[in-house]
Design a protein around this motif. Structure first.
Motif, mmCIF file in Angstrom:
data_model
loop_
_atom_site.group_PDB
_atom_site.id
_atom_site.type_symbol
_atom_site.label_atom_id
_atom_site.label_comp_id
_atom_site.label_asym_id
_atom_site.label_seq_id
_atom_site.Cartn_x
_atom_site.Cartn_y
_atom_site.Cartn_z
ATOM 1 N N SER A 47 0.831 -1.189 0.000
ATOM 2 C CA SER A 47 0.000 0.000 0.000
ATOM 3 C C SER A 47 0.871 1.246 0.000
ATOM 4 N N ASP A 51 1.668 2.620 3.318
ATOM 5 C CA ASP A 51 2.763 2.007 4.065
ATOM 6 C C ASP A 51 4.136 2.397 3.535
ATOM 7 N N LYS A 106 -9.065 -6.880 2.018
ATOM 8 C CA LYS A 106 -8.051 -6.984 3.064
ATOM 9 C C LYS A 106 -7.598 -5.603 3.512
ATOM 10 N N SER A 107 -7.473 -4.663 2.555
ATOM 11 C CA SER A 107 -7.110 -3.289 2.889
ATOM 12 C C SER A 107 -7.461 -2.389 1.712
ATOM 13 N N ASN A 164 -10.625 -0.002 12.586
ATOM 14 C CA ASN A 164 -10.293 -0.450 11.231
ATOM 15 C C ASN A 164 -9.590 0.624 10.408
ATOM 16 N N TRP A 165 -9.406 1.808 10.974
ATOM 17 C CA TRP A 165 -8.899 2.932 10.198
ATOM 18 C C TRP A 165 -7.581 3.447 10.771
ATOM 19 N N GLN A 175 -6.100 4.719 5.581
ATOM 20 C CA GLN A 175 -6.031 3.304 5.208
ATOM 21 C C GLN A 175 -7.053 2.520 6.027
ATOM 22 N N TYR A 176 -7.756 1.629 5.329
ATOM 23 C CA TYR A 176 -8.783 0.787 5.950
ATOM 24 C C TYR A 176 -8.284 -0.648 5.987
ATOM 25 N N GLU A 177 -8.174 -1.207 7.186
ATOM 26 C CA GLU A 177 -7.764 -2.592 7.386
ATOM 27 C C GLU A 177 -8.749 -3.236 8.353
ATOM 28 N N LYS A 183 -5.109 2.896 13.968
ATOM 29 C CA LYS A 183 -6.238 2.113 14.477
ATOM 30 C C LYS A 183 -6.710 2.584 15.852
ATOM 31 N N TRP A 199 -6.668 1.998 0.544
ATOM 32 C CA TRP A 199 -5.970 3.210 0.934
ATOM 33 C C TRP A 199 -6.236 4.348 -0.040
#
Length: 414
Positions: free
Chosen positions: A38, A41, A180-181, A211-212, A196-198, A238, A183
């Motif tokens: 991502s 990251d 899964k994620s 989740n954020w 980013q959403y995980e 998160k 961004w």
């Protein structure tokens, strides 16, 4: 006539020049696979921090070897071989093919290891003209498959100089595990912001703040090793961790004598990293204490690199020597002192590569050294070395096309 021949003055010496040593590693190992991750990251200084805090710092009481060679007949192929022994002998091998030797963003590789996964394939295709790309990571042989991620991961992305968004999917996952994620990162001038959403297992609702993650960064500089720069970043991970980091890249010039006055460019990096737990309950469960790290590196010339980092539990120092043969060889040693018992432990490493042509210090056309008689013509004096001012011509304007590839910025793609 004879008087005229013997009375001539000797030719003036050549004008002083500025020499730039070749970088130890370009691109850094963390940048070769950036398109598999991502953009969230990778930006916000994370790529530079990974290189600063991990490269050449070997595990204590371990010997690490890495060989990265490309066949003479095919410049598109390279094969890094890693040997990282732990409690027992372990080895990794990677066979990589990329479409362009100067473009690491479109490639395919096969990873073989004595650990898990045993055989893994990774592939990425990116089209700079349109900005779209796709990537995938597929473990072909595993000792044991326990989760849906063990069956592979796929991703789609869009990237330009100011915007990046994408999503990663588990093709063999259940419905509640998709995606899964995801961004979204945007750059506006010197300011960079992203989210980013995980999703967490069991609660993938968009309203769940766990989740954020969100981050914001402010940076000055082009990203070229010839241009001083700094980057300050804040990140909330998160709703449980708060991270602040500061990274600075400095260009230091010193005078040397090679037939005439010369100035050699040194690369200096420094960083401060702080991580604090926001939620006390989560901190007690995870045993996560406030963590800080301070790191610095100094490339004195084309042969020597010195690095150091300090943390609450240990402090480490690394010294690397590179011999620019063909292929080149890098010998490194690191020392780590554990604050708990006060013991000093050492690690060693050897690396060989032929991905770049061996090049010695070279004159850089973007820097010139002016004589005193032309000092009044200098409009952009950056610093002075003795009585001779140093002028930086058009690097700030973004004219890097005439520079060697490793001296051009890495941030053309966000």
């Amino acid at each position: 006539m004879w008087k005229w021949l013997f009375s001539r003055e000797p030719a003036p010496p050549p004008p002083p020049v500025v020499l730039v040593p070749p970088l130890f590693d370009f691109p850094p190992l963390a940048a070769r696979n950036r398109m598999l991750h991502s953009s969230y990251d990778v930006v916000f200084g994370k790529l530079a921090l990974t290189s600063l805090f991990e490269d050449y710092f070997h595990q204590a009481r371990n010997f690490t070897t890495r060989i990265m060679l490309k066949p003479i007949e095919d410049p598109h192929v390279s094969g890094p071989l890693d040997h990282k022994p732990k409690d027992s002998i372990a080895g990794d091998a990677l066979f990589r093919w990329q479409s362009d030797v100067n473009d690491p963003h479109t490639f395919m590789d096969l990873y073989v290891s004595t650990s898990n996964p045993i055989l893994q394939m990774r592939s990425c295709a990116y089209y700079p003209k349109y900005g779209f790309g796709a990537f995938g990571v597929f473990p072909l042989l595993l000792k044991k498959r326990e989760s849906s991620q063990d069956y592979g991961l796929m991703g789609l992305r869009y990237g330009s100089g100011n915007l990046s968004f994408g999503v990663t999917l588990l093709p063999f996952a259940m419905k509640d595990e998709l995606p899964k994620s995801a961004w979204l990162v945007s750059k506006m001038g010197r300011l960079t912001a992203g989210v980013q959403y995980e999703p967490q297992q069991g609660n993938a609702k968009l309203s769940n703040l766990m989740n954020w993650s969100c981050a914001m960064g402010y940076g000055v500089g082009s990203g070229s090793p010839l241009c001083p720069s700094f980057n300050f970043n804040l990140e909330l991970v998160k709703s449980s961790q708060f991270i602040a980091s500061f990274y600075q890249h400095m260009v230091v010039q010193r005078r040397i004598y090679i037939q005439t006055y010369c100035s050699s460019t040194n690369m200096v990096q420094s960083n401060f990293f702080l991580r604090v737990s926001v939620d006390d309950a989560i901190a007690e469960n995870n045993m996560l204490d406030p963590t800080f790290r301070i790191g610095a590196s100094w490339q004195a010339n084309k042969n020597f690199l010195l690095k150091a980092k300090v943390g609450p539990r240990s402090s480490s120092m690394a010294l690397a020597f590179k011999s620019w043969w063909k292929p080149s060889f890098t010998f490194s040693i690191s020392a780590t002192r554990d604050r708990a018992d006060g013991k000093m432990q050492y690690g060693f490493g050897i690396q060989s590569e032929s991905l770049r042509e061996a090049s010695y210090q070279r004159a850089d056309p973007n820097y010139v050294m002016l004589t005193q008689s032309k000092e009044h013509l200098a409009k952009g004096i950056v610093w002075k070395a003795g009585k001779r001012p140093m002028l930086k011509s058009d690097i700030d304007a973004g004219h890097f096309d005439g520079l060697p590839r490793e001296l051009q910025p890495l941030d053309k793609i966000l």
